[in-house]
Design a protein around this motif. Sequence first.
Motif, PDB file in Angstrom:
ATOM      1  N   PHE A  80       3.420  -4.299  -5.202  1.00  0.00           N
ATOM      2  CA  PHE A  80       3.390  -3.019  -4.560  1.00  0.00           C
ATOM      3  C   PHE A  80       4.464  -2.922  -3.581  1.00  0.00           C
ATOM      4  O   PHE A  80       4.849  -3.784  -3.277  1.00  0.00           O
ATOM      5  N   ILE A  81       4.859  -1.717  -3.369  1.00  0.00           N
ATOM      6  CA  ILE A  81       5.784  -1.156  -2.189  1.00  0.00           C
ATOM      7  C   ILE A  81       5.016  -0.434  -1.312  1.00  0.00           C
ATOM      8  O   ILE A  81       3.833   0.060  -1.680  1.00  0.00           O
ATOM      9  N   GLY A  82       5.458  -0.176   0.009  1.00  0.00           N
ATOM     10  CA  GLY A  82       4.953   0.503   0.890  1.00  0.00           C
ATOM     11  C   GLY A  82       5.503   2.117   0.759  1.00  0.00           C
ATOM     12  O   GLY A  82       6.367   2.567   0.351  1.00  0.00           O
ATOM     13  N   GLY A  83       4.425   2.995   1.187  1.00  0.00           N
ATOM     14  CA  GLY A  83       4.842   4.245   0.970  1.00  0.00           C
ATOM     15  C   GLY A  83       4.486   5.020   2.320  1.00  0.00           C
ATOM     16  O   GLY A  83       5.049   4.425   3.413  1.00  0.00           O
ATOM     17  N   ASN A  84       4.223   6.336   2.713  1.00  0.00           N
ATOM     18  CA  ASN A  84       3.958   6.904   3.911  1.00  0.00           C
ATOM     19  C   ASN A  84       2.685   6.889   4.304  1.00  0.00           C
ATOM     20  O   ASN A  84       2.412   7.623   5.310  1.00  0.00           O
ATOM     21  N   HIS A  85       1.647   6.358   3.743  1.00  0.00           N
ATOM     22  CA  HIS A  85       0.231   6.360   4.040  1.00  0.00           C
ATOM     23  C   HIS A  85      -0.243   4.760   3.994  1.00  0.00           C
ATOM     24  O   HIS A  85      -0.757   4.388   2.669  1.00  0.00           O
ATOM     25  N   GLU A  86      -0.006   3.924   5.007  1.00  0.00           N
ATOM     26  CA  GLU A  86      -0.219   2.610   4.757  1.00  0.00           C
ATOM     27  C   GLU A  86      -0.709   2.127   6.217  1.00  0.00           C
ATOM     28  O   GLU A  86      -0.803   2.573   7.101  1.00  0.00           O
ATOM     29  N   ALA A  87      -1.397   0.907   5.973  1.00  0.00           N
ATOM     30  CA  ALA A  87      -1.804   0.212   7.157  1.00  0.00           C
ATOM     31  C   ALA A  87      -0.594  -0.615   7.727  1.00  0.00           C
ATOM     32  O   ALA A  87      -0.480  -1.585   7.294  1.00  0.00           O
ATOM     33  N   SER A  88       0.261   0.119   8.182  1.00  0.00           N
ATOM     34  CA  SER A  88       1.601  -0.223   8.585  1.00  0.00           C
ATOM     35  C   SER A  88       1.564  -1.583   9.484  1.00  0.00           C
ATOM     36  O   SER A  88       2.624  -2.334   9.428  1.00  0.00           O
ATOM     37  N   LEU A 107       6.059  -6.263  -1.672  1.00  0.00           N
ATOM     38  CA  LEU A 107       7.490  -6.625  -2.066  1.00  0.00           C
ATOM     39  C   LEU A 107       8.248  -6.608  -0.792  1.00  0.00           C
ATOM     40  O   LEU A 107       9.369  -6.991  -0.847  1.00  0.00           O
ATOM     41  N   GLY A 108       7.553  -6.258   0.420  1.00  0.00           N
ATOM     42  CA  GLY A 108       8.366  -6.252   1.739  1.00  0.00           C
ATOM     43  C   GLY A 108       8.950  -4.612   1.928  1.00  0.00           C
ATOM     44  O   GLY A 108       9.031  -3.803   1.044  1.00  0.00           O
ATOM     45  N   PHE A 109       9.597  -4.714   3.124  1.00  0.00           N
ATOM     46  CA  PHE A 109      10.006  -3.469   3.442  1.00  0.00           C
ATOM     47  C   PHE A 109      11.441  -2.985   2.575  1.00  0.00           C
ATOM     48  O   PHE A 109      11.692  -2.124   2.023  1.00  0.00           O
ATOM     49  N   ALA A 110      11.873  -4.058   1.974  1.00  0.00           N
ATOM     50  CA  ALA A 110      12.979  -4.169   1.052  1.00  0.00           C
ATOM     51  C   ALA A 110      12.715  -5.721   0.263  1.00  0.00           C
ATOM     52  O   ALA A 110      12.669  -6.597   0.983  1.00  0.00           O
ATOM     53  N   GLY A 111      13.047  -5.552  -0.904  1.00  0.00           N
ATOM     54  CA  GLY A 111      13.058  -7.157  -1.489  1.00  0.00           C
ATOM     55  C   GLY A 111      13.311  -7.017  -2.809  1.00  0.00           C
ATOM     56  O   GLY A 111      13.308  -5.898  -3.723  1.00  0.00           O
ATOM     57  N   VAL A 112      13.512  -8.269  -3.608  1.00  0.00           N
ATOM     58  CA  VAL A 112      13.570  -8.595  -4.971  1.00  0.00           C
ATOM     59  C   VAL A 112      12.685  -9.788  -5.098  1.00  0.00           C
ATOM     60  O   VAL A 112      12.958 -10.731  -4.305  1.00  0.00           O
TER      61      VAL A 112
END
Length: 410
Positions: A80-88, A107-112
């Motif tokens: 999964f990736i993060g959205g705008n409703h996360e346990a940041s 997957l990280g804040f950005a990732g491959v």
Amino acid sequence: MRIAVEGCMHGELDNVYATLLHLQEVEKVKIDLLLCCGDFQAVRNEKDLDSLNCPQHYKSMKSFWKYYSGEKVAPFPTIFIGGNHEASNYLWELYYGGWVAPNIYFLGFAGVIKFGNIRIGGLSGIYKEYDYHKGHFEKLPYDKKDVRTVYHIREYDVHKLMQVEEPIDIFLSHDWPLGITNHGNLKDLLRDKPYFEEEIRKGILGNKPSAELLDGLRPSYWFAGHLHCKFAALVQHGEDGLITKFLALDKCVPGRKFLQIVEVESGPGPYELHYDEEWLAITKKFNCVLPLTVQRANLSGATLDMQECRQFVRDKLQARGAKPFDFVKTVPCHDPSALVANSSFSGHCRNPQTVGFFQFLELEYLLDDKSRQVAVSPASFTSKGSFDCVSEDIPIDDVNDEEELKADEM
């Protein structure tokens, strides 16, 4: 490879997994992987709710904690990736990616990352122009402002993704690439979501940097969530060029279109998750300019030679292997039988996965205040154990969907 794609999870892991298990049984098929397009809500305990930006009446434990504790195990490998409703606060521990629970990978804040021979990229968060050129300035414990900005995407992370040259099979984002509505059935979309019309007319529905990534990376598939509806589009890159199949999906609510099964051509299984060589080389090159203040990243300061980084990573992967570091608990888990919730911890915790990742790439740990000593979490943890993580206090978005989207703008 048969891949299930889910829009916005909102902590409903039990319901999504139950739906997929039922589908497997009824359709007599095997699902190899689940992808989630944000708002996953990896909430481990009550304290994590402080870092979750949503109306107070939506703040509840949901079901992720069962998978974090080991009470349950995800029946499908999940990315999964993060959205705008996360346990940041938790996702920041794993800024570079990592296991949030057994068989569930962020997957990280950005990732491959690679799953089998399928290459999956992603960008977490949503776009806000006023924060885009800033660094990751937010520090734990988040105040009321930081909890709303920590998930805003940053130029630095997009720039790293723009360095990817090898083909991407699947890309994940939370909000949609700007202009994607030009490539699908706009009439049907506006019938379902008429309040989108003004933003589309103004050219502001969507994420401009994601549109640049779509044009630059040209993945075979692009999946998204955020706007709580299903929308499909085909994007052709140039005359007779490659085609990207775009699909946005809804949130996990009965009767909504939140799941889709896609079949992607791949090598034979069994499939495992592995680090991506090119992405690790990009990470090594640009980690020295990771911006941790409001100042814009000095991208020209990343002077390492990319080919040398690539060879360094190749040698490291050959010596260690390409599997990500193992999952480790870093804080106590929610205990539904406890009379009083454990809520004493609010600072940054160095996740052993991230520490191992830094050591593997021979990088300096940069995710906390370097002037403070921060202890690495123990290799194992129980709710009755103890841990030593230092709090940081450095100063530096059921309502209806239309109201919820307005709340996202906060």
